[in-house]
Write a protein that holds these residues in place. Structure first.
Motif, PDB file in Angstrom:
ATOM      1  N   VAL A 278     -13.195  -7.659  -3.811  1.00  0.00           N
ATOM      2  CA  VAL A 278     -12.284  -7.742  -4.600  1.00  0.00           C
ATOM      3  C   VAL A 278     -10.932  -7.399  -3.938  1.00  0.00           C
ATOM      4  N   LEU A 279      -9.749  -7.787  -4.303  1.00  0.00           N
ATOM      5  CA  LEU A 279      -8.345  -7.530  -3.836  1.00  0.00           C
ATOM      6  C   LEU A 279      -7.593  -6.612  -4.914  1.00  0.00           C
ATOM      7  N   MET A 280      -7.538  -5.461  -4.178  1.00  0.00           N
ATOM      8  CA  MET A 280      -6.866  -4.324  -4.898  1.00  0.00           C
ATOM      9  C   MET A 280      -5.206  -4.574  -4.495  1.00  0.00           C
ATOM     10  N   GLN A 281      -4.507  -4.614  -5.445  1.00  0.00           N
ATOM     11  CA  GLN A 281      -2.980  -4.688  -5.351  1.00  0.00           C
ATOM     12  C   GLN A 281      -2.463  -3.844  -6.401  1.00  0.00           C
ATOM     13  N   GLY A 282      -1.523  -2.778  -5.792  1.00  0.00           N
ATOM     14  CA  GLY A 282      -0.918  -1.815  -6.765  1.00  0.00           C
ATOM     15  C   GLY A 282      -1.972  -1.149  -7.642  1.00  0.00           C
ATOM     16  N   GLY A 283      -3.061  -0.831  -7.351  1.00  0.00           N
ATOM     17  CA  GLY A 283      -3.959  -0.180  -8.046  1.00  0.00           C
ATOM     18  C   GLY A 283      -4.824  -1.064  -9.326  1.00  0.00           C
ATOM     19  N   THR A 284      -4.544  -2.320  -9.019  1.00  0.00           N
ATOM     20  CA  THR A 284      -5.213  -3.543 -10.151  1.00  0.00           C
ATOM     21  C   THR A 284      -6.305  -4.325  -9.045  1.00  0.00           C
ATOM     22  N   PHE A 285      -7.253  -4.842  -9.981  1.00  0.00           N
ATOM     23  CA  PHE A 285      -7.991  -5.832  -9.320  1.00  0.00           C
ATOM     24  C   PHE A 285      -8.603  -6.763 -10.447  1.00  0.00           C
TER      25      PHE A 285
ATOM     26  N   LYS B 113       3.175   9.857   1.631  1.00  0.00           N
ATOM     27  CA  LYS B 113       2.372   9.975   0.405  1.00  0.00           C
ATOM     28  C   LYS B 113       1.094   9.302   0.464  1.00  0.00           C
ATOM     29  N   THR B 114      -0.045   9.634   0.253  1.00  0.00           N
ATOM     30  CA  THR B 114      -1.245   8.833   0.424  1.00  0.00           C
ATOM     31  C   THR B 114      -1.193   7.947  -1.107  1.00  0.00           C
ATOM     32  N   VAL B 115      -1.229   6.548  -1.136  1.00  0.00           N
ATOM     33  CA  VAL B 115      -1.386   5.762  -2.103  1.00  0.00           C
ATOM     34  C   VAL B 115      -2.830   5.609  -2.555  1.00  0.00           C
ATOM     35  N   PHE B 116      -2.971   5.745  -3.659  1.00  0.00           N
ATOM     36  CA  PHE B 116      -4.514   5.821  -4.167  1.00  0.00           C
ATOM     37  C   PHE B 116      -4.641   5.009  -5.453  1.00  0.00           C
ATOM     38  N   PRO B 117      -5.741   4.059  -5.494  1.00  0.00           N
ATOM     39  CA  PRO B 117      -6.355   3.449  -4.588  1.00  0.00           C
ATOM     40  C   PRO B 117      -5.667   2.685  -3.471  1.00  0.00           C
ATOM     41  N   PRO B 118      -5.630   2.634  -2.077  1.00  0.00           N
ATOM     42  CA  PRO B 118      -4.927   1.571  -1.425  1.00  0.00           C
ATOM     43  C   PRO B 118      -5.153   0.094  -1.423  1.00  0.00           C
ATOM     44  N   ASP B 119      -4.032  -0.522  -1.052  1.00  0.00           N
ATOM     45  CA  ASP B 119      -4.118  -1.968  -1.258  1.00  0.00           C
ATOM     46  C   ASP B 119      -5.052  -2.228  -0.363  1.00  0.00           C
ATOM     47  N   GLY B 120      -5.777  -3.629  -0.564  1.00  0.00           N
ATOM     48  CA  GLY B 120      -6.612  -4.115   0.696  1.00  0.00           C
ATOM     49  C   GLY B 120      -7.828  -4.860  -0.136  1.00  0.00           C
ATOM     50  N   ILE B 121      -8.921  -5.407   0.914  1.00  0.00           N
ATOM     51  CA  ILE B 121     -10.083  -5.944   0.382  1.00  0.00           C
ATOM     52  C   ILE B 121     -11.100  -4.919   0.110  1.00  0.00           C
ATOM     53  N   TYR B 122     -11.821  -4.925  -0.928  1.00  0.00           N
ATOM     54  CA  TYR B 122     -12.873  -4.000  -1.204  1.00  0.00           C
ATOM     55  C   TYR B 122     -14.022  -4.594  -1.525  1.00  0.00           C
ATOM     56  N   SER B 123     -15.167  -3.988  -0.917  1.00  0.00           N
ATOM     57  CA  SER B 123     -16.695  -4.483  -1.336  1.00  0.00           C
ATOM     58  C   SER B 123     -16.813  -3.814  -2.841  1.00  0.00           C
ATOM     59  N   TYR B 124     -17.700  -4.884  -3.479  1.00  0.00           N
ATOM     60  CA  TYR B 124     -17.839  -4.341  -4.899  1.00  0.00           C
ATOM     61  C   TYR B 124     -19.449  -4.895  -5.185  1.00  0.00           C
ATOM     62  N   ASP B 125     -20.095  -3.643  -5.357  1.00  0.00           N
ATOM     63  CA  ASP B 125     -21.340  -3.819  -5.902  1.00  0.00           C
ATOM     64  C   ASP B 125     -21.661  -2.980  -7.063  1.00  0.00           C
ATOM     65  N   PHE B 126     -22.275  -3.692  -8.131  1.00  0.00           N
ATOM     66  CA  PHE B 126     -22.479  -3.070  -9.312  1.00  0.00           C
ATOM     67  C   PHE B 126     -23.677  -3.167 -10.197  1.00  0.00           C
TER      68      PHE B 126
ATOM     69  N   ILE C  44     -11.759  -9.586 -16.224  1.00  0.00           N
ATOM     70  CA  ILE C  44     -10.937  -8.892 -16.954  1.00  0.00           C
ATOM     71  C   ILE C  44      -9.919  -8.006 -15.897  1.00  0.00           C
ATOM     72  N   LEU C  45      -8.879  -7.898 -15.987  1.00  0.00           N
ATOM     73  CA  LEU C  45      -7.929  -7.261 -15.027  1.00  0.00           C
ATOM     74  C   LEU C  45      -8.086  -5.692 -15.071  1.00  0.00           C
ATOM     75  N   ILE C  46      -8.701  -5.074 -14.040  1.00  0.00           N
ATOM     76  CA  ILE C  46      -8.852  -3.479 -14.137  1.00  0.00           C
ATOM     77  C   ILE C  46      -7.864  -2.903 -13.460  1.00  0.00           C
ATOM     78  N   SER C  47      -7.299  -1.849 -13.738  1.00  0.00           N
ATOM     79  CA  SER C  47      -6.254  -1.017 -13.383  1.00  0.00           C
ATOM     80  C   SER C  47      -6.837   0.513 -13.119  1.00  0.00           C
TER      81      SER C  47
END
Length: 410
Positions: A72-79, A26-39, A86-89
């Motif tokens: 940002v670091l995504m872990q278990g769908g949270t960063f 099964k594909t985990v979404f969103p996958p864990d890892g380092i994300y670029s974050y522009d906003f 703020i902790l985002i899920s």
């Protein structure tokens, strides 16, 4: 016999189908890892408006900030969101919420586009925040390799003030060696595979009182850097402040440095533990931004779904003075309706939005969103207070407002 053959064949096909489904990971979404974050982040300072309203003045204060180069670091769908902490899920379906702040709602798409909004309390004042941007998973091969890892000391060529820098896992984090009271807390940025990094922000603050004053101040800060595997590093930072009471002069600061006494094996050891960079990426505000009270009225909810007849807004506010609490909660709830109006208007003009994106890129489309949001932040709408209650035991006001769609054409 023939019937038995078909039954067995059907059973075999069903079993193979089950095996096939079970064997596909099964594909985990969103996958864990380092994300670029522009906003882009839009802030409507609701409580400032409410305080001035008590004196019969129509005041406003809003902030638009565009930031890029963040990690940002995504872990278990949270960063952790860098600006507010703020902790985002993010759920597997793309729904955006926050375990720390129940007012946060939004959506994240598989192409990386995201949007969320809510209320953010800082220094005991409530602001409405709206964030729109892009969140993309980065490949390890696209970030700087371990050859670039290390601790560095950089020196400002003007003030001689020193910075401590750590590069690890393709991320760059710095802080001043000797901290001062007005220093801001830095956030990790991404270093590309060739050792280059580029980050910064543009921020505009608009404030004033209707028929009395209007002030607009903008700031830009942009950093370009290059680190080499031989341990040398060069950084240039360009800042500019312009608008009311600002000179508009550009200031350039050059930094240079070399890898410090800490060796690579020490960096590798810290990677196996909670490293300094990982701690920075996971450091959240650590508290509820919109506290839950024990006994809200039965009719109250932090968010009430809109329907075909009405747009709804709801809010709570704790304050020792009843009228102040009710007034701030009402204005906060109204801002929720205004956000719904922005979303509905932009949805209705999706074709026009697509044309803007195709012709001039995404920036204009995003800016259009925030221009529309700012327009509604200053606009009066014919809403009504549907429910209102002040709990004297907890000094908390609960308010629900609504806008009759038939009375507001847009």
């Amino acid at each position: 016999m023939k019937r038995d053959f078909y039954i067995k064949a059907l059973f075999l096909a069903f079993a193979l189908a089950l095996f096939s489904c079970a064997s596909v990971p099964k594909t985990v979404f969103p996958p864990d890892g380092i994300y670029s974050y522009d906003f882009e982040r839009y802030v409507d300072c609701i409580e400032v408006t409410a305080m001035y309203k008590a004196y019969g003045m129509d005041a406003y204060q809003n902030i638009l900030k565009k930031s890029y180069g963040n990690a940002v670091l995504m872990q278990g769908g949270t960063f952790v969101e860098p600006d507010t902490r703020i902790l985002i899920s993010i759920s597997p379906s793309g729904e955006v919420t926050s375990p720390q702040n129940p007012s946060i709602t939004g959506i994240y798409k598989k192409n990386g586009d995201f949007f969320f909004q809510g209320y953010y309390e800082e220094n005991s004042q409530i602001s409405k925040i709206t964030i729109n941007g892009r969140l993309l998973l980065t490949k390890e091969s696209d970030r700087a390799s371990e050859d670039f890892n290390g601790d560095f000391i950089l020196t400002d060529n003007g003030s001689e003030r020193k910075q401590k820098v750590r590069i690890e896992n393709g991320l760059y984090l710095w802080e001043y060696e000797e901290k001062e009271e007005d220093d801001f807390e830095t956030w990790p940025v991404i270093v590309s595979s060739d050792g280059r990094f580029h980050s910064g922000f543009d921020m505009t603050v608009r404030s004033g009182v209707k028929n009395m004053s209007d002030m607009l101040v903008s700031s830009t800060c942009e950093s370009y850097g290059k680190v080499k595997a031989d341990g040398t590093i060069q950084v240039q930072t360009i800042t500019k402040n312009y608008g009311s009471t600002q000179s508009g002069e550009e200031e350039r600061i050059d930094f240079s440095g070399v890898r410090g006494s800490e060796n690579l094996s020490q960096i590798s050891k810290e990677k196996s533990r909670d490293s300094k960079i990982k701690k920075a990426l996971t450091k959240s505000s650590g508290k509820m931004q919109v506290p839950k009270k024990e006994n809200p009225p039965e009719w109250y909810a932090d968010f009430i779904p809109n329907d075909s007849d009405f747009l709804y807004g709801s809010a709570r506010k704790s304050h020792a003075d009843k009228e102040t609490a009710l007034r701030i909660a009402e204005l906060t709830a109204v801002s929720q309706i205004k956000s719904s109006l922005v979303q509905e208007i932009l949805s209705k003009s999706e074709a026009e939005k697509s044309m803007i994106q195709e012709g001039d890129g995404k920036t204009k489309a995003e800016s259009r969103f925030f221009r529309t949001a700012e327009t509604f932040s200053l606009m009066k709408i014919p809403y009504e207070v549907a429910e209102s209650f002040y709990d004297e035991k907890t000094d908390t006001a609960y308010v629900v407002v609504r806008l009759d769609r038939s009375k507001y054409v847009y």
